[in-house]
Design a protein around this motif. Structure first.
Motif, PDB file in Angstrom:
ATOM      1  N   ASP A 122       0.836  -1.208   0.000  1.00 12.01           N
ATOM      2  CA  ASP A 122       0.000   0.000   0.000  1.00 12.01           C
ATOM      3  C   ASP A 122       0.863   1.247   0.000  1.00 12.01           C
ATOM      4  O   ASP A 122       0.496   2.271  -0.562  1.00 12.01           O
ATOM      5  CB  ASP A 122      -0.834   0.070   1.297  1.00 12.01           C
ATOM      6  N   ARG A 364      -5.994   8.722  11.181  1.00 13.26           N
ATOM      7  CA  ARG A 364      -7.341   8.747  10.597  1.00 13.26           C
ATOM      8  C   ARG A 364      -8.049   7.402  10.807  1.00 13.26           C
ATOM      9  O   ARG A 364      -7.694   6.403  10.174  1.00 13.26           O
ATOM     10  CB  ARG A 364      -7.211   9.070   9.100  1.00 13.26           C
ATOM     11  N   THR A 386     -19.465   5.450  -1.294  1.00 14.14           N
ATOM     12  CA  THR A 386     -18.049   5.197  -1.575  1.00 14.14           C
ATOM     13  C   THR A 386     -17.181   5.767  -0.439  1.00 14.14           C
ATOM     14  O   THR A 386     -17.492   6.828   0.106  1.00 14.14           O
ATOM     15  CB  THR A 386     -17.666   5.797  -2.961  1.00 14.14           C
ATOM     16  N   GLY A 387     -16.174   4.983  -0.065  1.00 12.82           N
ATOM     17  CA  GLY A 387     -15.274   5.421   1.008  1.00 12.82           C
ATOM     18  C   GLY A 387     -15.832   5.159   2.395  1.00 12.82           C
ATOM     19  O   GLY A 387     -15.239   5.560   3.402  1.00 12.82           O
ATOM     20  N   LYS A 390     -16.371  -0.354   3.233  1.00 15.34           N
ATOM     21  CA  LYS A 390     -16.829  -1.718   2.896  1.00 15.34           C
ATOM     22  C   LYS A 390     -15.639  -2.629   2.585  1.00 15.34           C
ATOM     23  O   LYS A 390     -15.510  -3.717   3.151  1.00 15.34           O
ATOM     24  CB  LYS A 390     -17.795  -1.676   1.690  1.00 15.34           C
ATOM     25  N   THR A 391     -14.755  -2.170   1.664  1.00 19.23           N
ATOM     26  CA  THR A 391     -13.598  -2.990   1.297  1.00 19.23           C
ATOM     27  C   THR A 391     -12.698  -3.217   2.508  1.00 19.23           C
ATOM     28  O   THR A 391     -12.099  -4.284   2.666  1.00 19.23           O
ATOM     29  CB  THR A 391     -12.807  -2.303   0.162  1.00 19.23           C
ATOM     30  N   THR A 392     -12.643  -2.206   3.375  1.00 24.15           N
ATOM     31  CA  THR A 392     -11.807  -2.329   4.570  1.00 24.15           C
ATOM     32  C   THR A 392     -12.286  -3.506   5.432  1.00 24.15           C
ATOM     33  O   THR A 392     -11.467  -4.290   5.928  1.00 24.15           O
ATOM     34  CB  THR A 392     -11.824  -1.001   5.355  1.00 24.15           C
TER      35      THR A 392
HETATM   36  N1  LIG Z   1      -4.538   1.140   1.885  1.00 19.83           N
HETATM   37  C1  LIG Z   1      -5.083   2.233   2.393  1.00 19.83           C
HETATM   38  N2  LIG Z   1      -4.340   3.111   3.078  1.00 19.83           N
HETATM   39  C2  LIG Z   1      -4.899   4.213   3.618  1.00 19.83           C
HETATM   40  N3  LIG Z   1      -6.204   4.529   3.525  1.00 19.83           N
HETATM   41  C3  LIG Z   1      -6.984   3.682   2.847  1.00 19.83           C
HETATM   42  C4  LIG Z   1      -6.480   2.494   2.244  1.00 19.83           C
HETATM   43  N4  LIG Z   1      -7.496   1.852   1.637  1.00 19.83           N
HETATM   44  C5  LIG Z   1      -8.602   2.604   1.855  1.00 19.83           C
HETATM   45  N5  LIG Z   1      -8.292   3.693   2.579  1.00 19.83           N
HETATM   46  C6  LIG Z   1      -9.257   4.713   3.039  1.00 19.83           C
HETATM   47  O1  LIG Z   1     -10.229   4.079   3.835  1.00 19.83           O
HETATM   48  C7  LIG Z   1     -11.509   4.619   3.580  1.00 19.83           C
HETATM   49  C8  LIG Z   1     -12.485   3.487   3.277  1.00 19.83           C
HETATM   50  O2  LIG Z   1     -12.088   2.876   2.055  1.00 19.83           O
HETATM   51  P1  LIG Z   1     -12.788   1.563   1.481  1.00 19.83           P
HETATM   52  O3  LIG Z   1     -12.044   1.172   0.281  1.00 19.83           O
HETATM   53  O4  LIG Z   1     -12.929   0.580   2.582  1.00 19.83           O
HETATM   54  O5  LIG Z   1     -14.211   2.155   1.095  1.00 19.83           O
HETATM   55  P2  LIG Z   1     -15.374   1.458   0.260  1.00 19.83           P
HETATM   56  O6  LIG Z   1     -16.590   1.685   1.062  1.00 19.83           O
HETATM   57  O7  LIG Z   1     -15.018   0.073  -0.078  1.00 19.83           O
HETATM   58  O8  LIG Z   1     -15.379   2.378  -1.034  1.00 19.83           O
HETATM   59  P3  LIG Z   1     -15.809   2.004  -2.544  1.00 19.83           P
HETATM   60  O9  LIG Z   1     -17.282   1.770  -2.545  1.00 19.83           O
HETATM   61  O10 LIG Z   1     -15.452   3.234  -3.280  1.00 19.83           O
HETATM   62  O11 LIG Z   1     -15.007   0.801  -2.954  1.00 19.83           O
HETATM   63  C9  LIG Z   1     -11.350   5.600   2.418  1.00 19.83           C
HETATM   64  O12 LIG Z   1     -11.395   6.905   2.952  1.00 19.83           O
HETATM   65  C10 LIG Z   1      -9.988   5.331   1.860  1.00 19.83           C
HETATM   66  O13 LIG Z   1      -9.375   6.515   1.487  1.00 19.83           O
END
Ligand SMILES: Nc1ncnc2c1ncn2[C@@H]1O[C@H](COP(=O)(O)OP(=O)(O)OP(=O)(O)O)[C@@H](O)[C@H]1O
Length: 590
Positions: A122, A364, A386-387, A390-392
């Motif tokens: 990352d 953060r 978005t953001g 979810k992916t986290t």
């Molecule tokens: N590897 C990383 N390092 C730092 N911050 C991250 C990383 N990956 C995601 N983030 C931050 O974590 C937050 C949540 O991201 P995430 O990808 O989990 O969102 P999401 O709900 O899956 O979004 P999307 O629907 O756009 O895929 C975002 O603000 C993003 O900037």
């Protein structure tokens, strides 16, 4: 100094298994150097015995013998042949040691990268990681192949020539050495300037590569927006910077050889002039005097060769030291933590996230007090803007990162208590961006289970609704995929990764629905494939098209890293909150 220490430690670590070959190679260099500095003495003997013979032959009644002359000439030839032969063998051995040991270094680095946590990738650009292999290891190879042994042989030659000269005649040795300090200082100054320019050149090239990389990655946007002319115009300063820096670098490096040649000739003139003068005024006999001058003419030339070589090598070594330091930095990074001993088996009861807090960076917080429970065989859908995180959540379920607070349990056992690889074996992931490898379709599908038979692969492909397309290709499952031969659309790529996941039969399925615009036929196929892979399986789905998750056992709505609503589709619609609004908005556009 610390840099050199680190580089030395790195080389010792990777070269110690070759110590025998290294030792023989160095021994051969010793032999070659000895023979090289010994040969001029026989040249001197040959000249003096030839002169003696000529003088004797020209003297009335005298007759000389050429025996000593022949002995000297053959000895000289033998020593020169020995020099070249020993250098040849040592050169071949060096080439083998360098390529073998750089192979070991490459394997070590690649192996280390496989053990690194996701966090490392990352925070490091792909290009920079790749340059460890392309630029840094290449520099190390060049240095090992050309420089390391040269240092030894040239330093030995330099010391040996000086030693031989003093052994032969101290006065002549001082005459020969008179101009060398100036030559050494000149060479060092030039090498230093050349190094500065090489550093500029490298920095300028890195900037230019960064720009090219960005432009190539954004080629589609660039074309659509019609920014080609602007892109070329902005490229010019980068290109110019590289051009000017490389010209200057070449100029200084190019100065070295002519300058050294100049010094060498000057030295030669001094040796001949003062040498002859000394011989004539010291009452030495003519034959020995002439031989002495010739020997020192030879030594004076041999003396300048190491000075030129050593200064040229300096820059090569500098690059290798930097490379070894960069690689050591990576090798000293912590491996992914894997202390758990338990082996993950089939799921019996549930997977639960309990009050999970998480931050990628301490400043953060991303997830705040997230609790989700999924019972065996159930499907949980994560939705949210978005953001929202979810992916986290998905990343944490696979233990790509460790939590800052709370816990995730698998049948009551914390994720950290499992052996990481056994845990990941149980988890199947289908990402939004499907990953396709440069292999046959068959090997792509059985990537996670290389021993799967063609029948099993075909069955998975059928369930993933991609079998018919594969059968329509001339080589069917043997079709080779490569970056140059991109046969699949993004929707089809996702079907292929669904087939890959079906084949591994995971206990827990994580599915990140493709957001790319796929045609309605492909979309329907993806939906069918997803239904197939999720049937009777515990699954987490990130849904972007809400109509795909109407049947989910539980829908969890995330916003700013917090769960704001949860329940079945009907419950959430009744509640008329955030989800209901999201759903209504999507239906308007469908
Ligand atoms: N590897 C990383 N390092 C730092 N911050 C991250 C990383 N990956 C995601 N983030 C931050 O974590 C937050 C949540 O991201 P995430 O990808 O989990 O969102 P999401 O709900 O899956 O979004 P999307 O629907 O756009 O895929 C975002 O603000 C993003 O900037």
């Amino acid at each position: 100094m610390a840099e050199i220490k680190t580089a030395l430690a790195y080389f010792v670590k990777n070269l110690k298994q070759y110590w025998r070959a290294l030792f023989i190679s160095l021994l051969l260099i010793l032999v070659a150097t000895y023979a090289q500095i010994k040969a001029p003495l026989y040249l001197g003997d040959a000249i003096s015995s030839l002169t003696d013979y000529l003088v004797a032959s020209l003297t009335p009644g005298g007759h000389g013998s050429l025996h000593d002359f022949y002995v000297a000439v053959f000895s000289m030839i033998a020593f020169y042949v020995l020099t070249e032969f020993a250098l040849l063998i040592s050169g071949l051995m060096t080439a083998k040691i360098s390529s073998d040991s750089v192979g070991v270094m490459r394997r070590g680095l690649f192996g280390k990268l496989q053990k690194m946590p996701v966090r490392y990738f990352d925070t490091h650009q792909d290009g920079k990681v790749l340059s460890l292999f392309t630029s840094d290891l290449d520099n190390i190879f060049t240095a090992m192949n050309n420089a390391v042994f040269q240092i030894f042989s040239q330093a030995l030659l330099f010391a040996g020539v000086i030693w031989m000269m003093f052994a032969k005649s101290a006065t002549m040795a001082w005459v020969t050495l008179a101009s060398t300090p100036i030559a050494i200082i000149g060479a060092l100054l030039i090498a230093k300037y050349a190094q500065v320019q090489i550093n500029h050149q490298q920095a300028a090239t890195a900037d230019m590569n960064g720009y090219i990389n960005e432009q190539l990655a954004g080629q589609t946007v660039l074309l659509t927006e019609g920014r080609q002319a602007d892109s070329i115009e902005k490229f010019e300063p980068f290109n110019d910077q590289v051009r000017v820096a490389s010209q200057k670098g070449q100029f200084y490096s190019g100065l070295l050889n002519p300058l050294m040649q100049g010094f060498s000739l000057l030295n030669l003139a001094i040796v001949i002039f003062f040498g002859s003068w000394l011989v004539l005024h010291n009452g030495m006999d003519k034959a020995s005097g002439l031989a002495l001058v010739v020997v020192f003419v030879n030594y004076s030339q041999q003396l300048f060769q190491p000075i030129t070589s050593l200064t040229t090598i300096y820059n090569v070594l500098q690059l290798a030291v930097t490379g070894a330091n960069r690689i050591t930095e990576v090798e000293e990074e912590d491996d992914e933590v894997n202390n758990g001993k338990k082996i993950a088996g089939p799921l019996k009861d549930e997977i639960a996230l309990k009050h999970v807090d998480f931050a990628y960076n301490p400043d953060r917080q991303i997830l705040k007090d997230v609790s989700i429970t999924v019972k065996k065989g159930q499907m949980v859908a994560l939705v949210g803007p978005t953001g929202s995180g979810k992916t986290t959540v998905m990343n944490l379920l696979n233990r790509f990162y460790d939590l800052s607070g709370g816990e995730i349990t698998y049948d009551g056992t914390k994720l950290q208590d499992f052996d990481l690889y056994s845990l990941r074996d149980r988890v199947g992931i289908v990402l939004q961006e499907s990953v396709i490898f440069s292999k046959s379709i068959m090997d792509n599908i059985r990537y996670g289970r290389p021993d799967a038979s063609l029948k099993e692969v075909q069955e998975a492909a059928k369930q993933a609704r991609i079998h018919d397309f594969i059968m329509s290709l001339p080589d069917q499952y043997d079709t080779q995929i490569s970056p140059e031969k991109d046969l699949f659309s993004s929707g089809q790529k996702q079907l292929l990764s669904i087939a890959r996941t079906i084949l591994t039969d995971p206990v827990l399925l994580i599915l990140d629905e493709a957001t790319s615009n796929v045609d309605t036929v492909t979309e329907a196929k993806i939906q069918e494939a997803m239904d197939n892979v999720m049937a009777n399986r515990t699954s987490f789905v990130i849904a972007h098209r809400l109509k795909t998750i109407l049947s989910a056992d539980q829908i969890v709505v995330l916003k700013d890293g917090q769960v704001i609503e949860r329940g079945s589709h009907e419950d959430l619609i009744k509640k008329n909150g955030f989800y209901a609004e999201l759903y209504t908005n999507q239906m308007v556009f469908e």
